[in-house]
Design an enzyme around this catalytic site. Structure first.
Site, PDB file in Angstrom:
ATOM      1  N   LEU A  20      25.134  48.151  58.598  1.00 57.40           N
ATOM      2  CA  LEU A  20      25.495  49.440  59.183  1.00 57.40           C
ATOM      3  C   LEU A  20      25.936  50.432  58.109  1.00 57.40           C
ATOM      4  CD1 LEU A  20      27.646  48.141  62.187  1.00 57.40           C
ATOM      5  CD2 LEU A  20      25.279  48.943  62.237  1.00 57.40           C
ATOM      6  N   LYS A  70      29.094  38.754  45.994  1.00 61.70           N
ATOM      7  CA  LYS A  70      30.433  39.300  45.716  1.00 61.70           C
ATOM      8  C   LYS A  70      31.123  38.583  44.545  1.00 61.70           C
ATOM      9  CE  LYS A  70      31.898  41.148  50.182  1.00 61.70           C
ATOM     10  NZ  LYS A  70      32.978  41.106  51.179  1.00 61.70           N
ATOM     11  N   ASP A 106      38.247  45.433  50.650  1.00 59.49           N
ATOM     12  CA  ASP A 106      38.394  44.739  51.942  1.00 59.49           C
ATOM     13  C   ASP A 106      39.865  44.651  52.377  1.00 59.49           C
ATOM     14  OD1 ASP A 106      35.668  44.297  52.259  1.00 59.49           O
ATOM     15  OD2 ASP A 106      35.715  42.341  51.272  1.00 59.49           O
ATOM     16  N   ALA A 131      41.603  30.936  52.713  1.00 59.54           N
ATOM     17  CA  ALA A 131      42.046  31.208  51.334  1.00 59.54           C
ATOM     18  C   ALA A 131      40.856  31.625  50.478  1.00 59.54           C
ATOM     19  CB  ALA A 131      42.726  29.969  50.748  1.00 59.54           C
ATOM     20  N   GLY A 133      37.651  34.750  49.697  1.00 58.63           N
ATOM     21  CA  GLY A 133      37.672  36.109  49.157  1.00 58.63           C
ATOM     22  C   GLY A 133      38.398  37.100  50.059  1.00 58.63           C
ATOM     23  N   ALA A 134      38.095  37.084  51.354  1.00 57.53           N
ATOM     24  CA  ALA A 134      38.716  38.054  52.260  1.00 57.53           C
ATOM     25  C   ALA A 134      40.216  37.782  52.374  1.00 57.53           C
ATOM     26  CB  ALA A 134      38.053  37.982  53.633  1.00 57.53           C
TER      27      ALA A 134
END
Ligand code: NAP
Length: 277
Positions: A20, A70, A106, A131, A133-134
């Site tokens: 999106l 990422k 993020d 635990a 990346g986000a």
């Protein structure tokens, strides 16, 4: 209208066709008359270093990075912000005079989603599930807005301990870790619960916390984003009247922060929101 001076931005990932982000960014650029265009670039994992060199050579203003790149972006940038360094994941790159600056927006996106939902973070006891990346990006950003205590529960305790140690080294000291077996102990202490696992993405996934702990004055944040619908966690939390920061709002605000980095001005949040709602 694309002109000879239009600055190019991109999403680099694989797959990218469902994203999106082009609608979100291009709608805001058009609404504000900004001479930028945002495109999606499907990049194979082994071609990432070449793609990044190409972005510099083509003088892109910057790009977003999504799965599966990422983490692989970390050694490809010249500078990292704290969120990217601690999470080991870059989602936004700004290119300035051939210097690549890597950011992770993020966590800041989730903070803004909480502000919008009226979820207080300062001084609060927060439980983060996951635990990866986000989770790490959210933990860093929550630390930045003065969260009281961070409790991190993860399937693999070692991953949680590694994150705790990185957070402590960054000055975020009140961090405790738990295995999923000790989840109830962690939940009962928490005023805000954040799901930063993928649980909720697939039909039939278990709730990330037992249903009896959803609501009851506890705010719920869910990083998982399901286009056009709610995760079961978000649905249940809303039914029970809890304050909720959902993954679609995190997605919106991570984009708002990225756009701010590229353009140097406030993003048109309403245009971005309308484009993805
Ligand atoms: P990640 O780096 O792969 O980390 C995943 C974490 O979830 C790990 O801690 C992992 O535990 C845990 N986990 C995985 N499967 C699990 C399961 N079945 N049960 C319990 N725990 C499980 O992934 P990520 O990049 O942090 O992303 C996590 C979620 O956030 C994804 O759904 C992603 O789409 C979403 N996200 C949303 C946004 C947004 O803008 N809304 C932005 C970024 C990410 P182990 O350590 O034990 O493997």
């Amino acid at each position: 209208m694309i002109s000879g001076k239009t600055r190019v931005l991109a999403l680099i990932g694989q797959p990218v066709g469902h994203s999106l982000s082009p609608a979100m960014h291009n709608t805001a650029f058009a609404a504000d008359g900004l001479d930028f265009v945002y495109v999606c670039l499907d990049v194979d994992p082994d071609a990432l270093p070449d793609a990044v060199k190409g972005a510099v050579a083509l003088k892109l203003r910057g790009f977003n990075v999504t799965m599966p790149h990422k983490r692989a972006m970390i050694p490809l940038v010249d500078e990292l912000d704290e969120g990217a360094r601690i999470s080991g994941a870059v989602n936004t790159v700004v290119i300035e005079d051939s210097i690549l600056r890597g950011y992770n927006t993020d966590g800041g996106g989730m903070v803004m989603a909480c502000e919008e939902a009226g979820i207080e973070l300062s001084g609060q006891r927060v439980l983060i599930l996951g635990a990866g990346g986000a989770a790490a990006a959210i933990a860093v950003a929550f630390g930045g807005v003065g969260v009281g205590e961070l409790h991190i529960a993860n399937r693999n305790l070692e991953h949680a301990m590694e994150l705790r140690d990185k957070l402590r080294r960054a000055g975020i000291r009140k961090v405790e870790v738990y295995t999923l077996d000790a989840l109830e102990e962690a939940i009962t202490k928490a005023e805000v619960v954040v799901n930063a696992t993928p649980l909720g993405m697939q039909q039939g996934d278990a709730l990330p916390i037992p249903a009896e702990y959803v609501g009851g004055g506890r705010a719920i944040c869910d990083a998982v984003y399901l286009p056009g619908t709610e995760t079961p966690l978000v649905r249940l939390a809303r039914e029970r009247g809890a304050r909720v920061a959902a993954g679609d709002r995190m997605l919106l605000y991570q984009g708002v922060l990225a756009q701010r980095l590229w353009t140097g001005r406030e993003a048109n949040v309403k245009a971005m929101d309308d484009a993805i709602s």
